[in-house]
Design a protein around this motif. Structure first.
Motif, PDB file in Angstrom:
ATOM      1  N   PHE A  13      17.559   6.311  25.732  1.00 26.33           N
ATOM      2  CA  PHE A  13      18.208   5.135  26.311  1.00 26.33           C
ATOM      3  C   PHE A  13      17.142   4.138  26.678  1.00 26.33           C
ATOM      4  CE2 PHE A  13      21.646   8.116  27.190  1.00 26.33           C
ATOM      5  CZ  PHE A  13      22.754   7.350  26.885  1.00 26.33           C
ATOM      6  N   MET A  14      17.345   2.901  26.270  1.00 30.83           N
ATOM      7  CA  MET A  14      16.411   1.829  26.639  1.00 30.83           C
ATOM      8  C   MET A  14      17.140   0.872  27.589  1.00 30.83           C
ATOM      9  SD  MET A  14      14.431   1.576  22.971  1.00 30.83           S
ATOM     10  CE  MET A  14      14.191  -0.123  23.087  1.00 30.83           C
ATOM     11  N   ASP A  15      16.364  -0.014  28.225  1.00 34.71           N
ATOM     12  CA  ASP A  15      16.899  -0.987  29.180  1.00 34.71           C
ATOM     13  C   ASP A  15      17.544  -0.313  30.397  1.00 34.71           C
ATOM     14  OD1 ASP A  15      16.175  -3.204  27.485  1.00 34.71           O
ATOM     15  OD2 ASP A  15      17.884  -2.650  26.230  1.00 34.71           O
ATOM     16  N   VAL A  16      16.945   0.810  30.847  1.00 37.00           N
ATOM     17  CA  VAL A  16      17.459   1.572  31.978  1.00 37.00           C
ATOM     18  C   VAL A  16      16.852   1.026  33.271  1.00 37.00           C
ATOM     19  CG1 VAL A  16      17.643   3.856  33.026  1.00 37.00           C
ATOM     20  CG2 VAL A  16      17.711   3.621  30.529  1.00 37.00           C
ATOM     21  N   LEU A  17      17.715   0.682  34.211  1.00 38.90           N
ATOM     22  CA  LEU A  17      17.264   0.131  35.484  1.00 38.90           C
ATOM     23  C   LEU A  17      17.033   1.217  36.534  1.00 38.90           C
ATOM     24  CD1 LEU A  17      19.766  -2.868  35.543  1.00 38.90           C
ATOM     25  CD2 LEU A  17      17.368  -2.880  34.795  1.00 38.90           C
ATOM     26  N   SER A  18      17.896   2.245  36.538  1.00 43.19           N
ATOM     27  CA  SER A  18      17.733   3.353  37.489  1.00 43.19           C
ATOM     28  C   SER A  18      18.453   4.585  36.972  1.00 43.19           C
ATOM     29  CB  SER A  18      18.261   2.978  38.880  1.00 43.19           C
ATOM     30  OG  SER A  18      19.662   2.799  38.841  1.00 43.19           O
ATOM     31  N   VAL A  19      18.037   5.750  37.507  1.00 44.37           N
ATOM     32  CA  VAL A  19      18.622   7.043  37.126  1.00 44.37           C
ATOM     33  C   VAL A  19      18.896   7.838  38.397  1.00 44.37           C
ATOM     34  CG1 VAL A  19      18.235   9.222  35.894  1.00 44.37           C
ATOM     35  CG2 VAL A  19      17.362   7.076  34.932  1.00 44.37           C
ATOM     36  N   LYS A  20      20.073   8.446  38.461  1.00 46.89           N
ATOM     37  CA  LYS A  20      20.435   9.338  39.569  1.00 46.89           C
ATOM     38  C   LYS A  20      21.022  10.602  38.965  1.00 46.89           C
ATOM     39  CE  LYS A  20      21.589   5.468  42.523  1.00 46.89           C
ATOM     40  NZ  LYS A  20      22.665   4.645  43.039  1.00 46.89           N
ATOM     41  N   SER A  21      20.761  11.731  39.615  1.00 47.08           N
ATOM     42  CA  SER A  21      21.380  12.970  39.152  1.00 47.08           C
ATOM     43  C   SER A  21      22.149  13.612  40.297  1.00 47.08           C
ATOM     44  CB  SER A  21      20.340  13.932  38.589  1.00 47.08           C
ATOM     45  OG  SER A  21      19.477  14.390  39.594  1.00 47.08           O
ATOM     46  N   TYR A  22      23.240  14.281  39.937  1.00 48.74           N
ATOM     47  CA  TYR A  22      24.099  14.952  40.889  1.00 48.74           C
ATOM     48  C   TYR A  22      24.353  16.365  40.370  1.00 48.74           C
ATOM     49  CZ  TYR A  22      24.939  10.050  41.935  1.00 48.74           C
ATOM     50  OH  TYR A  22      24.766   8.732  42.219  1.00 48.74           O
ATOM     51  N   GLY A  23      24.101  17.368  41.206  1.00 52.70           N
ATOM     52  CA  GLY A  23      24.376  18.741  40.822  1.00 52.70           C
ATOM     53  C   GLY A  23      23.395  19.324  39.829  1.00 52.70           C
ATOM     54  N   ILE A  24      22.246  18.674  39.651  1.00 55.30           N
ATOM     55  CA  ILE A  24      21.195  19.159  38.748  1.00 55.30           C
ATOM     56  C   ILE A  24      19.912  19.232  39.562  1.00 55.30           C
ATOM     57  CG2 ILE A  24      19.813  18.672  36.690  1.00 55.30           C
ATOM     58  CD1 ILE A  24      22.272  17.200  35.570  1.00 55.30           C
ATOM     59  N   SER A  25      19.339  20.417  39.648  1.00 53.96           N
ATOM     60  CA  SER A  25      18.152  20.613  40.475  1.00 53.96           C
ATOM     61  C   SER A  25      16.869  20.446  39.665  1.00 53.96           C
ATOM     62  CB  SER A  25      18.172  22.008  41.108  1.00 53.96           C
ATOM     63  OG  SER A  25      16.976  22.219  41.826  1.00 53.96           O
ATOM     64  N   GLN A  26      15.992  19.581  40.133  1.00 54.89           N
ATOM     65  CA  GLN A  26      14.679  19.424  39.521  1.00 54.89           C
ATOM     66  C   GLN A  26      13.768  20.602  39.852  1.00 54.89           C
ATOM     67  OE1 GLN A  26      14.017  16.907  37.374  1.00 54.89           O
ATOM     68  NE2 GLN A  26      16.155  16.349  37.677  1.00 54.89           N
ATOM     69  N   ASP A  27      14.196  21.458  40.794  1.00 53.56           N
ATOM     70  CA  ASP A  27      13.415  22.634  41.181  1.00 53.56           C
ATOM     71  C   ASP A  27      13.424  23.715  40.105  1.00 53.56           C
ATOM     72  OD1 ASP A  27      12.867  21.431  43.618  1.00 53.56           O
ATOM     73  OD2 ASP A  27      14.556  22.403  44.634  1.00 53.56           O
ATOM     74  N   PHE A  28      14.354  23.612  39.160  1.00 53.94           N
ATOM     75  CA  PHE A  28      14.478  24.607  38.088  1.00 53.94           C
ATOM     76  C   PHE A  28      14.426  23.898  36.739  1.00 53.94           C
ATOM     77  CE2 PHE A  28      16.783  26.190  41.811  1.00 53.94           C
ATOM     78  CZ  PHE A  28      16.079  27.366  42.040  1.00 53.94           C
ATOM     79  N   PRO A  29      13.221  23.477  36.294  1.00 57.17           N
ATOM     80  CA  PRO A  29      13.101  22.659  35.088  1.00 57.17           C
ATOM     81  C   PRO A  29      13.516  23.355  33.796  1.00 57.17           C
ATOM     82  CG  PRO A  29      10.941  23.329  35.870  1.00 57.17           C
ATOM     83  CD  PRO A  29      11.932  23.741  36.915  1.00 57.17           C
ATOM     84  N   LYS A  30      13.641  24.695  33.809  1.00 57.35           N
ATOM     85  CA  LYS A  30      14.030  25.415  32.591  1.00 57.35           C
ATOM     86  C   LYS A  30      15.484  25.886  32.619  1.00 57.35           C
ATOM     87  CE  LYS A  30       9.385  26.852  31.426  1.00 57.35           C
ATOM     88  NZ  LYS A  30       8.500  27.964  31.072  1.00 57.35           N
ATOM     89  N   GLU A  31      16.218  25.498  33.649  1.00 55.22           N
ATOM     90  CA  GLU A  31      17.625  25.894  33.751  1.00 55.22           C
ATOM     91  C   GLU A  31      18.419  25.301  32.585  1.00 55.22           C
ATOM     92  OE1 GLU A  31      21.331  25.680  36.908  1.00 55.22           O
ATOM     93  OE2 GLU A  31      19.691  24.260  37.117  1.00 55.22           O
ATOM     94  N   ALA A  32      19.165  26.142  31.872  1.00 54.98           N
ATOM     95  CA  ALA A  32      19.949  25.680  30.721  1.00 54.98           C
ATOM     96  C   ALA A  32      21.135  24.842  31.188  1.00 54.98           C
ATOM     97  CB  ALA A  32      20.430  26.859  29.900  1.00 54.98           C
ATOM     98  N   LEU A  33      21.307  23.697  30.542  1.00 58.97           N
ATOM     99  CA  LEU A  33      22.421  22.790  30.811  1.00 58.97           C
ATOM    100  C   LEU A  33      23.107  22.478  29.488  1.00 58.97           C
ATOM    101  CD1 LEU A  33      20.567  20.210  33.088  1.00 58.97           C
ATOM    102  CD2 LEU A  33      22.102  22.029  33.853  1.00 58.97           C
ATOM    103  N   GLU A  34      24.436  22.458  29.498  1.00 56.82           N
ATOM    104  CA  GLU A  34      25.179  22.102  28.290  1.00 56.82           C
ATOM    105  C   GLU A  34      25.837  20.747  28.491  1.00 56.82           C
ATOM    106  OE1 GLU A  34      28.680  23.699  25.286  1.00 56.82           O
ATOM    107  OE2 GLU A  34      28.270  24.808  27.116  1.00 56.82           O
ATOM    108  N   LEU A  35      25.490  19.794  27.629  1.00 50.63           N
ATOM    109  CA  LEU A  35      26.041  18.444  27.703  1.00 50.63           C
ATOM    110  C   LEU A  35      27.474  18.447  27.186  1.00 50.63           C
ATOM    111  CD1 LEU A  35      25.444  15.451  28.321  1.00 50.63           C
ATOM    112  CD2 LEU A  35      24.677  15.219  25.957  1.00 50.63           C
ATOM    113  N   LEU A  36      28.388  17.929  27.997  1.00 54.01           N
ATOM    114  CA  LEU A  36      29.796  17.874  27.613  1.00 54.01           C
ATOM    115  C   LEU A  36      30.180  16.523  27.032  1.00 54.01           C
ATOM    116  CD1 LEU A  36      31.501  19.628  30.665  1.00 54.01           C
ATOM    117  CD2 LEU A  36      30.755  20.637  28.502  1.00 54.01           C
TER     118      LEU A  36
END
Length: 150
Positions: free
Chosen positions: A72-95
């Motif tokens: 994604f280009m032209d991004v002004l800000s990013v926020k995450s909810y329910g995703i922990s940066q403390d576990f960088p290898k945690e598997a996530l499935e994009l819906l």
């Protein structure tokens, strides 16, 4: 195996096409990054190749995954909810990837993950691309889920 995709989205309708191609992508927090100075958000993951999938019984040879980059280009800000940066290898499935229009062609783009996690991007305009990299590999499993946010 089918060749990889290279797609670009510059509006909400085209972003829906990228969302369909990305459904079931497996990633992790460590494979996402945001460069505030360059206004770029990237996500790498293992994408299920829906374009090569056959609904015929026992067609497991048509079930493939490939490494993909989502930019994604032209991004002004990013926020995450329910995703922990403390576990960088945690598997996530994009819906899904959803776009919500704002004023002056700006938008909020939400990347929704299984389990309720979301990454929200405030963008100046929709400007995204999907590029497959490397060789595809066979998989026995097809993503199966319902997206409560779509």
């Amino acid at each position: 195996m089918p060749n990889g995709l290279k797609l670009i989205a510059t509006d909400a309708e085209e972003l829906c096409i990228l969302s369909a191609a990305l459904e079931g992508t497996i990633t992790s927090p460590g494979e996402m990054s945001f460069s505030r100075s360059q206004r770029v958000f990237t996500l790498m993951g293992s994408r299920f190749m829906w374009e090569g999938f056959s609904r015929k019984p026992k067609a497991s040879n048509n079930r493939s995954r490939i490494r993909s980059g989502f930019l994604f280009m032209d991004v002004l800000s990013v926020k995450s909810y329910g995703i922990s940066q403390d576990f960088p290898k945690e598997a996530l499935e994009l819906l899904s990837v959803l776009s919500f229009e704002k004023e002056n062609s700006a938008a909020e783009i939400r990347l929704n993950f299984a389990g309720g996690g979301t990454v929200s991007l405030d963008v100046e305009c929709v400007n995204a691309s999907l590029t497959d990299t490397g060789k595809a590999w066979s998989t026995k499993h097809k993503p199966h889920h319902e997206d409560p946010l779509a």
